[in-house]
Design an enzyme around this catalytic site. Structure first.
Site, PDB file in Angstrom:
ATOM      1  N   ARG A   1     -14.852 -17.497 -27.988  1.00 43.30           N
ATOM      2  CA  ARG A   1     -15.552 -17.880 -26.757  1.00 43.30           C
ATOM      3  C   ARG A   1     -14.564 -17.992 -25.593  1.00 43.30           C
ATOM      4  O   ARG A   1     -14.871 -17.611 -24.459  1.00 43.30           O
ATOM      5  CB  ARG A   1     -16.306 -19.203 -26.961  1.00 43.30           C
ATOM      6  CG  ARG A   1     -17.582 -19.030 -27.806  1.00 43.30           C
ATOM      7  CD  ARG A   1     -18.060 -20.355 -28.403  1.00 43.30           C
ATOM      8  NE  ARG A   1     -18.446 -21.348 -27.420  1.00 43.30           N
ATOM      9  CZ  ARG A   1     -18.513 -22.657 -27.673  1.00 43.30           C
ATOM     10  NH1 ARG A   1     -18.198 -23.127 -28.871  1.00 43.30           N
ATOM     11  NH2 ARG A   1     -18.872 -23.497 -26.737  1.00 43.30           N
TER      12      ARG A   1
ATOM     13  N   ARG B   1     -22.051 -15.414 -16.078  1.00 41.68           N
ATOM     14  CA  ARG B   1     -20.853 -15.336 -16.900  1.00 41.68           C
ATOM     15  C   ARG B   1     -20.198 -13.971 -16.804  1.00 41.68           C
ATOM     16  O   ARG B   1     -19.149 -13.756 -17.416  1.00 41.68           O
ATOM     17  CB  ARG B   1     -21.221 -15.599 -18.352  1.00 41.68           C
ATOM     18  CG  ARG B   1     -20.932 -17.034 -18.836  1.00 41.68           C
ATOM     19  CD  ARG B   1     -21.478 -17.146 -20.229  1.00 41.68           C
ATOM     20  NE  ARG B   1     -20.912 -18.133 -21.075  1.00 41.68           N
ATOM     21  CZ  ARG B   1     -21.462 -19.313 -21.343  1.00 41.68           C
ATOM     22  NH1 ARG B   1     -22.549 -19.701 -20.720  1.00 41.68           N
ATOM     23  NH2 ARG B   1     -20.918 -20.113 -22.231  1.00 41.68           N
TER      24      ARG B   1
END
Ligand code: AMP
Length: 184
Positions: A142, A86
């Protein structure tokens, strides 16, 4: 087949990873699931991860990389990494680990989805599928984290000739078909 699956929250990474795993006999390594299991079991790793997850932030790279390297040790016949890497440092750590063990990636599959659709999907998740971090404020955080730190990975993998982008604004079956076509 050694695959990483990246995409914003709500793009269907978990569902699609499970399908790739079933079709191709791969090991499914989902970092979010591993963290949630640790939270449920009350481990120290779970305690550290939860503080970040509850805010919609990323768990620190060192913690995640250690966990993934351990999981990869038992992946002989290929794997799908779901939700990892990520960040660019995570991608670099993965690359050196795979290089060291002579197992380069086959492809980096990126699911593409508009933020508005992602918010609708996540805040609308049914009771059983709903997660603690699906609250709208946290979903927005997020998504912000995704744009700031995860989306740049597309450049990272494009530069290595591994990137395949798939539009995830379609039915689950259609997205699966698109992913299979991207892998063919
Ligand atoms: P996911 O189930 O993939 O949406 O992950 C849920 C949460 O777990 C994320 O919002 C992060 O807090 C944490 N997480 C999962 N994978 C990673 C990762 N590769 N790096 C950092 N944090 C992660």
């Amino acid at each position: 087949m050694r695959i990483v699956l990246i995409g914003p929250p709500g793009a269907g990474k978990g569902t699609q990873a499970a399908r790739l795993v079933e079709r191709h006999g791969l090991l499914h390594i989902a970092t979010g699931d591993l963290f949630r299991a640790n939270v449920r079991e009350g481990t120290e790793l779970g305690r550290v991860a939860k503080a970040h997850m509850d805010r919609g932030d990323l768990v620190p790279d060192g913690v995640v990389v250690g966990m993934v390297v351990q999981a990869l040790r038992v992946a002989n016949d290929g794997f799908v990494l779901d939700g990892f890497p990520r960040t660019v440092p995570q991608a670099e750590a993965l690359e050196s680990e795979l290089l060291a063990t002579g197992r380069p990636l086959t492809a980096a599959l990126a699911l593409d989805l508009d933020d508005g659709i992602a918010v609708k999907r996540l805040t609308g998740r049914r009771a059983l599928e709903r997660r603690q971090d699906d609250d709208e404020m946290i979903v927005r955080r997020r998504l912000e984290v995704y744009h700031e730190t995860t989306r740049p990975l597309r450049e990272f993998y494009a530069g290595r000739g591994l990137l395949r982008v798939v539009d995830a604004d379609a039915s689950e079956d259609e997205v699966t078909a698109r992913l299979e076509a991207a892998l063919a």
